[in-house]
Scaffold this active site. Structure first.
Site, short mmCIF file in Angstrom:
data_model
loop_
_atom_site.label_atom_id
_atom_site.label_comp_id
_atom_site.label_asym_id
_atom_site.label_seq_id
_atom_site.Cartn_x
_atom_site.Cartn_y
_atom_site.Cartn_z
N SER A 158 1.89 4.31 -7.76
CA SER A 158 1.91 2.83 -8.10
C SER A 158 2.58 1.86 -7.25
O SER A 158 3.67 2.21 -7.12
CB SER A 158 2.18 2.63 -9.64
OG SER A 158 1.99 1.51 -9.90
N LEU A 193 0.90 -1.15 -0.06
CA LEU A 193 -0.08 -0.07 -0.03
C LEU A 193 1.00 1.19 0.07
O LEU A 193 1.90 1.32 0.59
CB LEU A 193 -0.90 0.00 1.26
CG LEU A 193 -1.97 -1.33 1.30
CD1 LEU A 193 -2.51 -0.99 2.53
CD2 LEU A 193 -2.61 -1.45 -0.01
N HIS A 194 0.48 2.29 -0.62
CA HIS A 194 0.91 3.56 -0.59
C HIS A 194 0.05 4.60 -0.39
O HIS A 194 -1.16 4.12 -0.21
CB HIS A 194 1.90 3.98 -2.07
CG HIS A 194 0.87 3.42 -3.23
ND1 HIS A 194 -0.30 4.25 -3.72
CD2 HIS A 194 0.80 2.54 -4.24
CE1 HIS A 194 -0.47 3.52 -4.76
NE2 HIS A 194 -0.13 2.62 -5.28
N GLY A 254 -9.58 3.40 -7.44
CA GLY A 254 -8.76 4.48 -8.00
C GLY A 254 -8.92 4.81 -9.52
O GLY A 254 -8.91 3.90 -10.22
N LYS A 255 -8.89 6.21 -9.79
CA LYS A 255 -8.90 6.50 -11.16
C LYS A 255 -7.76 6.33 -11.81
O LYS A 255 -7.53 6.03 -13.12
CB LYS A 255 -9.15 7.98 -11.22
CG LYS A 255 -10.55 8.25 -10.94
CD LYS A 255 -10.98 9.60 -11.57
CE LYS A 255 -12.18 10.47 -11.18
NZ LYS A 255 -12.34 11.78 -11.60
N LYS A 256 -6.42 6.01 -11.11
CA LYS A 256 -5.17 5.50 -11.69
C LYS A 256 -5.71 4.39 -12.81
O LYS A 256 -5.00 4.14 -13.83
CB LYS A 256 -4.12 5.29 -10.66
CG LYS A 256 -2.98 4.38 -10.88
CD LYS A 256 -2.27 5.08 -11.57
CE LYS A 256 -0.74 4.29 -11.78
NZ LYS A 256 -0.98 2.94 -11.98
N HIS A 299 -3.39 4.24 -2.39
CA HIS A 299 -4.47 3.43 -1.47
C HIS A 299 -5.25 3.93 -0.18
O HIS A 299 -6.46 3.75 -0.07
CB HIS A 299 -3.90 1.96 -1.17
CG HIS A 299 -3.34 1.40 -2.12
ND1 HIS A 299 -1.92 0.90 -2.25
CD2 HIS A 299 -3.91 0.30 -3.12
CE1 HIS A 299 -1.80 0.36 -3.21
NE2 HIS A 299 -2.90 -0.11 -3.85
N ARG A 359 4.28 -0.50 -8.53
CA ARG A 359 4.88 -0.95 -9.53
C ARG A 359 6.25 0.03 -9.22
O ARG A 359 7.28 -0.45 -9.91
CB ARG A 359 4.50 -1.37 -10.63
CG ARG A 359 3.68 -2.65 -10.70
CD ARG A 359 3.30 -3.33 -12.19
NE ARG A 359 2.51 -4.74 -12.04
CZ ARG A 359 1.51 -4.85 -12.06
NH1 ARG A 359 0.54 -4.04 -11.88
NH2 ARG A 359 1.08 -6.15 -11.87
#
Ligand code: PAF
Length: 279
Positions: A182, A29-30, A144-146, A33, A184
Site C-alpha cells: 500500500s 506506485l508500488h 486492486g482487490k486490496k 499497481h 500508505r
C-alpha cells in the site's frame, strides 16, 4: 510511454484504439499497481494508466496534502511495466469548475465499512472514476482487490450505469511477511512496519477459525479486534461479510463465500486489508 496531460491530447493519442485497458491510480506506485498494469496489458489494445490525487475522496483531516507524490519514479516504473499511455491531468484539467455533479453510489454497499468511517469517500471515488472513464473510454479497467469494497462499489456503478467497461479485479500483492502492499505503508516507522504484518495475521486467524468450522462469527470478529487492540492498534472494523454484497451472513443460513475485511490504525497510519474465504 506517452505522457499526456490534457483531454484533447488523450483523445488524440487513444483515437486509433478501440479497447484501451485502464488502470487508474493516485501515484506513489508500488508492485501492487504494477501488477495491475501487467494484468491489464493483454486485456486491451493499449494500456493506459492515470495518476491523479483526487481531492474529492479525502476528508478534511486526511492526508491529501501530504499524500506522497513520486512522479519521476512512477513514470519509470509504469514504462517498465509496459504502460503505453500515462494520463496525468492536473486539478484544473479534471475539475475546471467546482464538481457539483457527483456520483452517489448505492448506500447499502458504499455507506458501510470504509464509507461509514470515511463519509463521502466513495462519492469522491465514484465521481473521479466516472470522470476518468469518460476521458479514457476504456473497454476494461483493472482495480486492486486490496481495496475490496472500492472494487465492488465501482463494479456495481458500472453495471447500474450500463457502462460498456469490464471491471476486473487484481490480486493483492504482499511483502514477504504478508503485509499488503500500500502507498500508505511508507508512513510506517521501522517498528510500526515490523508490527504491521499483524493485520494480515488477524485476518488469517479469522479465516482459519471459519475454515475449521467455528460459526460464531461475532466472537471471531471480537477476538481479532481484541488481539490487535492489545498490541496497540485502534481497529475501525474487523468483520466477516458475504462476498456477494458485504452484508453480515444471516444466522442459520449456509455461509457461502465470505471475505474478512479489516481497517485499523497503527500510530498515525490507517491500514486496510482483506482475505477471501471459501467456505
Ligand atoms: O484506488 C485508488 O488509488 C483511487 O481510489 C482511485 C481508484 C485511483 C480513484 O482516485
Amino acid at each position: 510511454m506517452h505522457i499526456v496531460r490534457t483531454l484533447p491530447e488523450l483523445r488524440a493519442r487513444l483515437a486509433p484504439h478501440r479497447c484501451p485497458a485502464f488502470v487508474p491510480t493516485m501515484g506513489n506506485l508500488h508492485e501492487g499497481h504494477l501488477a495491475l498494469v501487467r494484468q491489464a496489458r493483454p486485456l486491451g489494445d493499449a494500456t493506459v494508466a492515470s495518476i491523479f490525487v483526487n481531492r474529492l475522496q479525502f476528508l478534511p483531516h486526511e492526508d491529501f496534502d501530504t499524500y506522497p507524490r513520486t512522479w519521476e519514479s512512477d513514470c519509470r516504473k509504469l514504462e517498465a511495466a509496459g504502460c503505453d499511455v500515462l494520463f496525468a491531468p492536473d486539478e484544473a484539467t479534471l475539475y475546471p469548475e467546482p464538481q457539483t455533479c457527483k456520483v452517489h453510489p448505492d448506500g447499502a454497499l458504499a455507506d458501510i465499512l470504509e464509507g461509514h468511517f470515511r463519509p463521502g469517500f466513495f462519492v469522491g471515488v465514484c465521481t473521479v472514476v466516472m470522470k476518468l472513464f469518460a476521458c479514457v473510454q476504456p473497454g476494461v479497467a483493472v482495480f486492486g482487490k486490496k481495496d475490496y469494497q472500492q472494487l465492488m462499489v465501482i463494479r456495481h456503478m458500472a453495471r447500474q450505469m450500463a457502462l460498456p467497461i469490464d471491471i476486473v479485479g487484481g490480486e493483492t500483492q504482499r511483502a514477504d511477511d504478508g503485509l499488503a502492499l500500500s502507498s500508505r505503508n511508507g508512513y510506517l516507522s521501522p517498528a510500526e512496519r515490523a508490527e504491521a504484518v499483524q493485520l494480515s495475521k488477524a485476518l488469517q486467524a479469522m479465516a482459519d477459525a471459519v475454515r475449521v468450522g467455528d460459526r460464531d462469527l461475532s466472537a471471531i470478529e471480537a477476538r481479532a479486534a481484541r488481539a490487535l487492540t492489545q498490541r496497540g492498534w485502534q481497529p475501525d472494523y474487523l468483520v466477516l461479510r458475504r462476498r456477494a454484497d458485504l452484508q453480515p451472513p444471516v444466522g442459520g443460513a449456509p455461509l457461502g463465500p465470505l471475505v474478512a475485511l479489516a481497517a485499523a490504525r497503527l500510530g498515525a497510519t490507517r491500514l486496510i486489508d482483506n482475505l477471501e474465504i471459501d467456505v
